[in-house]
Motif scaffolding. Structure first.
Motif, PDB file in Angstrom:
ATOM      1  N   PHE A 128      -5.228   0.435 -69.799  1.00  0.00           N
ATOM      2  CA  PHE A 128      -5.716   0.944 -68.174  1.00  0.00           C
ATOM      3  C   PHE A 128      -4.595   1.603 -67.734  1.00  0.00           C
ATOM      4  O   PHE A 128      -3.534   1.036 -67.083  1.00  0.00           O
ATOM      5  CB  PHE A 128      -5.758  -0.409 -67.737  1.00  0.00           C
ATOM      6  CG  PHE A 128      -7.081  -1.180 -67.967  1.00  0.00           C
ATOM      7  CD1 PHE A 128      -8.325  -1.026 -67.488  1.00  0.00           C
ATOM      8  CD2 PHE A 128      -7.234  -1.998 -69.195  1.00  0.00           C
ATOM      9  CE1 PHE A 128      -9.434  -1.537 -67.745  1.00  0.00           C
ATOM     10  CE2 PHE A 128      -8.284  -2.678 -69.441  1.00  0.00           C
ATOM     11  CZ  PHE A 128      -9.439  -2.457 -68.922  1.00  0.00           C
ATOM     12  N   ARG A 129      -4.381   2.861 -67.942  1.00  0.00           N
ATOM     13  CA  ARG A 129      -3.318   3.338 -67.649  1.00  0.00           C
ATOM     14  C   ARG A 129      -3.306   3.970 -66.205  1.00  0.00           C
ATOM     15  O   ARG A 129      -2.156   4.288 -65.674  1.00  0.00           O
ATOM     16  CB  ARG A 129      -3.238   4.928 -68.600  1.00  0.00           C
ATOM     17  CG  ARG A 129      -3.167   4.408 -70.034  1.00  0.00           C
ATOM     18  CD  ARG A 129      -2.896   5.744 -71.058  1.00  0.00           C
ATOM     19  NE  ARG A 129      -1.667   6.456 -70.627  1.00  0.00           N
ATOM     20  CZ  ARG A 129      -0.450   5.917 -71.308  1.00  0.00           C
ATOM     21  NH1 ARG A 129      -0.170   5.081 -71.815  1.00  0.00           N
ATOM     22  NH2 ARG A 129       0.827   6.840 -70.782  1.00  0.00           N
ATOM     23  N   ASN A 130      -4.369   4.051 -65.554  1.00  0.00           N
ATOM     24  CA  ASN A 130      -4.399   4.579 -64.140  1.00  0.00           C
ATOM     25  C   ASN A 130      -4.881   3.572 -63.250  1.00  0.00           C
ATOM     26  O   ASN A 130      -5.588   3.904 -62.370  1.00  0.00           O
ATOM     27  CB  ASN A 130      -5.316   5.904 -64.171  1.00  0.00           C
ATOM     28  CG  ASN A 130      -4.746   7.056 -65.052  1.00  0.00           C
ATOM     29  OD1 ASN A 130      -3.710   7.287 -64.657  1.00  0.00           O
ATOM     30  ND2 ASN A 130      -5.521   7.508 -66.081  1.00  0.00           N
ATOM     31  N   HIS A 131      -4.649   2.312 -63.567  1.00  0.00           N
ATOM     32  CA  HIS A 131      -5.140   1.217 -62.696  1.00  0.00           C
ATOM     33  C   HIS A 131      -3.852   0.354 -62.109  1.00  0.00           C
ATOM     34  O   HIS A 131      -2.956   0.303 -62.665  1.00  0.00           O
ATOM     35  CB  HIS A 131      -6.093   0.437 -63.340  1.00  0.00           C
ATOM     36  CG  HIS A 131      -7.470   1.133 -63.896  1.00  0.00           C
ATOM     37  ND1 HIS A 131      -7.232   1.945 -65.121  1.00  0.00           N
ATOM     38  CD2 HIS A 131      -8.530   1.120 -63.406  1.00  0.00           C
ATOM     39  CE1 HIS A 131      -8.544   2.422 -65.222  1.00  0.00           C
ATOM     40  NE2 HIS A 131      -9.227   1.857 -64.396  1.00  0.00           N
ATOM     41  N   LEU A 132      -4.248  -0.570 -61.167  1.00  0.00           N
ATOM     42  CA  LEU A 132      -3.030  -1.284 -60.637  1.00  0.00           C
ATOM     43  C   LEU A 132      -3.352  -2.804 -61.513  1.00  0.00           C
ATOM     44  O   LEU A 132      -4.469  -3.162 -61.663  1.00  0.00           O
ATOM     45  CB  LEU A 132      -3.521  -1.572 -59.162  1.00  0.00           C
ATOM     46  CG  LEU A 132      -2.613  -2.816 -58.639  1.00  0.00           C
ATOM     47  CD1 LEU A 132      -1.181  -2.354 -58.561  1.00  0.00           C
ATOM     48  CD2 LEU A 132      -3.034  -3.188 -57.033  1.00  0.00           C
ATOM     49  N   VAL A 133      -2.339  -2.993 -62.174  1.00  0.00           N
ATOM     50  CA  VAL A 133      -2.235  -4.001 -63.232  1.00  0.00           C
ATOM     51  C   VAL A 133      -1.518  -5.063 -62.472  1.00  0.00           C
ATOM     52  O   VAL A 133      -0.228  -4.901 -62.410  1.00  0.00           O
ATOM     53  CB  VAL A 133      -1.876  -3.706 -64.649  1.00  0.00           C
ATOM     54  CG1 VAL A 133      -2.067  -5.055 -65.472  1.00  0.00           C
ATOM     55  CG2 VAL A 133      -2.871  -2.580 -65.297  1.00  0.00           C
TER      56      VAL A 133
END
Length: 222
Positions: A128-133
């Motif tokens: 999930f490279r372009n998400h807020l984790v």
């Protein structure tokens, strides 16, 4: 105190190494989100597939995410042996990623002392490279509770509902001496103190994009 409020959250992805990890780390947040804006929850758990623990997880998430549609995937990675099954974990996570486009991802935090939690925490940002984790915490024997710069206040009723559901659904865990209402409420009370709330859940964030000047991803309030 500055409050960062994300835009509308309609879809959430949650991942855990074991059945009950998600509920322990982020159960109050799921209860809160699914009672307000979230309509879809995508969940993946590494261990317990085809066992009674999978049944526990399905029943628990149905209650924690009441009002939302839950899509749950449970793999069969051996408990405590995830690093030896790196390819299976990575491929399972990538397959899970293709099923959803969430507004928010909840996962273990990278400094967790348990090897299964830690591996998953390391791999989630590569998928999930372009998400807020946001990395949740899991209380345990090891003294590994992190500093949690992200705090999500919980209403008293939500915090108590969380511990009720943990007790009701995960009966297989009742033999652990730390697994009780006092433990979970104590952690929530501690995080509440840190954000001037009675109860809260704490999360670790490694990277967060904050756009200011009118088109922000987050609304900033003082």
């Amino acid at each position: 105190m500055i409050t960062l409020s994300p835009g509308p959250i309609r879809s959430v992805a949650v991942v855990g190494a074991h059945p009950d990890d998600i509920a322990i780390g982020a159960g109050g947040t799921l209860l809160t989100l699914c009672a307000s804006s979230v309509t879809e929850v995508h969940a993946m758990v590494l261990t317990g597939g085809g066992t009674d623990r999978e049944d526990e997880e399905r029943a628990a998430l149905a209650d924690f995410c009441s009002g939302a549609t839950v899509h749950l995937t449970v793999l069969g990675v051996p408990d405590g042996r995830s690093p030896q099954h790196w390819n299976t974990v990575k491929e399972g996570l990538e397959a899970f990623r293709r099923t959803c486009e969430p507004d928010l991802v909840l996962a273990p935090q990278r400094a967790d002392a348990h090897q299964d939690h830690r591996l998953l925490a390391e791999l989630v940002p590569t998928t999930f490279r372009n998400h807020l984790v946001l990395g949740y915490e899991i209380v345990k024997w090891e003294s590994d509770l992190p500093s949690t710069p992200v705090l999500i206040p919980l209403q008293d009723s939500v915090a108590r509902r969380k511990v009720e559901l943990l007790a009701a659904h995960y009966r297989s865990q009742h033999g652990h001496d730390w697994y009780d209402d006092e433990t979970f409420l104590a952690v929530a009370r501690l995080r509440g103190v840190q954000c001037r709330s009675r109860y809260a859940e704490g999360f670790v964030v490694e990277k967060m994009l904050l756009t200011v000047g009118g088109a922000g991803h987050f609304e900033v309030e003082r």
